[in-house]
Write an enzyme that holds these catalytic residues in place. Structure first.
Site, PDB file in Angstrom:
ATOM      1  N   CYS A 138       0.820  -1.214   0.000  1.00  0.00           N
ATOM      2  CA  CYS A 138       0.000   0.000   0.000  1.00  0.00           C
ATOM      3  C   CYS A 138       0.851   1.260   0.000  1.00  0.00           C
ATOM      4  CB  CYS A 138      -0.928  -0.008   1.205  1.00  0.00           C
ATOM      5  SG  CYS A 138      -0.063  -0.202   2.797  1.00  0.00           S
ATOM      6  N   HIS A 276      -2.011   1.352   7.157  1.00  0.00           N
ATOM      7  CA  HIS A 276      -2.335   1.321   5.731  1.00  0.00           C
ATOM      8  C   HIS A 276      -2.039   2.677   5.091  1.00  0.00           C
ATOM      9  CE1 HIS A 276      -4.157  -0.106   2.100  1.00  0.00           C
ATOM     10  NE2 HIS A 276      -5.226   0.670   2.173  1.00  0.00           N
ATOM     11  N   ASN A 300      -7.951   4.553  -2.461  1.00  0.00           N
ATOM     12  CA  ASN A 300      -7.370   3.325  -1.943  1.00  0.00           C
ATOM     13  C   ASN A 300      -6.704   2.557  -3.085  1.00  0.00           C
ATOM     14  OD1 ASN A 300      -6.689   1.346  -0.109  1.00  0.00           O
ATOM     15  ND2 ASN A 300      -8.781   0.752   0.387  1.00  0.00           N
TER      16      ASN A 300
END
Length: 333
Positions: A138, A276, A300
């Site tokens: 990520c 994240h 995202n």
């Protein structure tokens, strides 16, 4: 996958003959498996079905409570449906919450009044939603997103950058490929390396491999990075004046795992334990501009099926919810 989880799956799989299933969900289960290309061994099928049904029940209960006004967002079944929350956190959330390198500090513009809403997608700063797959990368997607925006600001050209380049090559700066990393380390790698390849020339593989950086295909560079003070007001001014900003959040909750739409607010979210990396591409508000209607617009890296086409609206000005302002930064170009 952690051997512990594999062992747990096998142990529960052995006992799967005693598990009872909701047969009214049979068609949905079959459709979900086909949609997400799931093929299980004999011992695993029962265990995964049980996990999927548990998640389905939780989602339905949440959405019932949403209809009663108890929540500000809905949830939906997605590709993570057969994963436990523990597996999900280990596989998908790769931001390493440790002391980062020191960058320059963002200086808030004096007497600047930020607009009520911003969306850098409308200005051409943002590439389409990507998918990190089952790799804790990520941080790489957050970093490329911020650098893509700054390169567009500088050149007027939006070019998708190579996350795989970062996954394979930024180990010396402190990143650990699919096992996690930091956006600031990624920005430092680009500066140290003198460039970053395009995604087209160095495509994503969702696994760590040997470094194949080729300066002939480098399409971006940076000179370092700027860290933003840990306050939402500072983050708001940075987003408004700079462009998309890399941030870290606490995404280790089932509510985030199955988020669908609305303003995300999770009472158990931490402002300190972030796991994240994502990209803030704007902010805004729904209906009236009360505190509960304000949101950060966040990109995202879990594909377009997740959330609002790959995006999430996260609660804004609610005491740094989920730590969104705790580790914000952007590259300097």
């Amino acid at each position: 996958m952690n051997p512990t989880f594999i062992l747990a799956a096998l142990c529960l799989g052995i006992a799967s003959a005693t598990l009872t299933f909701n047969h009214s969900l049979e068609a949905q289960w079959t459709k979900w498996k086909a949609m997400h290309n799931r093929l299980y061994g004999m011992n695993e099928e029962g265990w995964r079905r049980a996990v999927w049904e548990k998640n389905m029940k939780m989602i339905e209960l949440h959405n019932q409570e949403y209809s009663q006004g108890k929540h500000s967002f809905t949830m939906a079944m997605n590709t993570f449906g057969d994963m436990t929350s523990e597996e999900f956190r280990q596989v998908m959330n790769g931001f390493q919450n440790r002391k980062p390198r020191k960058g320059k500090v963002f200086q808030e513009p004096l007497f600047y009044e930020a607009p009520r809403s911003v969306d850098w997608r409308e200005k051409g700063y943002v590439t389409p939603v990507k998918n990190q797959g089952q790799c804790g990368s990520c941080w790489a997607f957050s970093a490329t997103g911020a650098l893509e925006g700054q390169m567009f600001r500088k050149t007027g050209k939006l070019v998708s950058l190579s996350e795989q380049n970062l996954v394979d090559c930024s180990g010396p700066q402190g990143n650990e490929g699919c096992n996690g990393g930091l956006m600031d380390y990624a920005f430092q790698y680009v500066a140290d390396n003198g460039g970053l390849d395009s995604e087209e020339s160095y495509p994503y593989e969702a696994t760590e491999e040997s470094c194949k950086y080729n300066p002939e295909y480098s399409v971006a560079n940076d000179t370092g990075f700027v860290d933003i003070p840990k306050q939402e007001k500072a983050l708001m001014k940075a987003v408004a004046t700079v462009g998309p900003i890399s941030v870290a959040i606490d995404a280790g909750h089932e509510s985030f795992m199955f988020y669908k739409e609305g303003i995300y607010f999770e009472p158990d979210c931490s402002s300190e334990d972030m796991d994240h990396g994502v990209l803030v591409v704007g902010y805004g508000f729904e209906s009236t501009e009360s505190d509960n209607s304000k949101y950060w617009l966040v990109k995202n890296s879990w594909g377009e099926e997740w959330g609002m086409g790959g995006y999430i609206k996260m609660a804004k000005d609610r005491r740094n919810h989920c730590g969104i302002a705790s580790a914000a930064s952007y590259p300097t170009v």
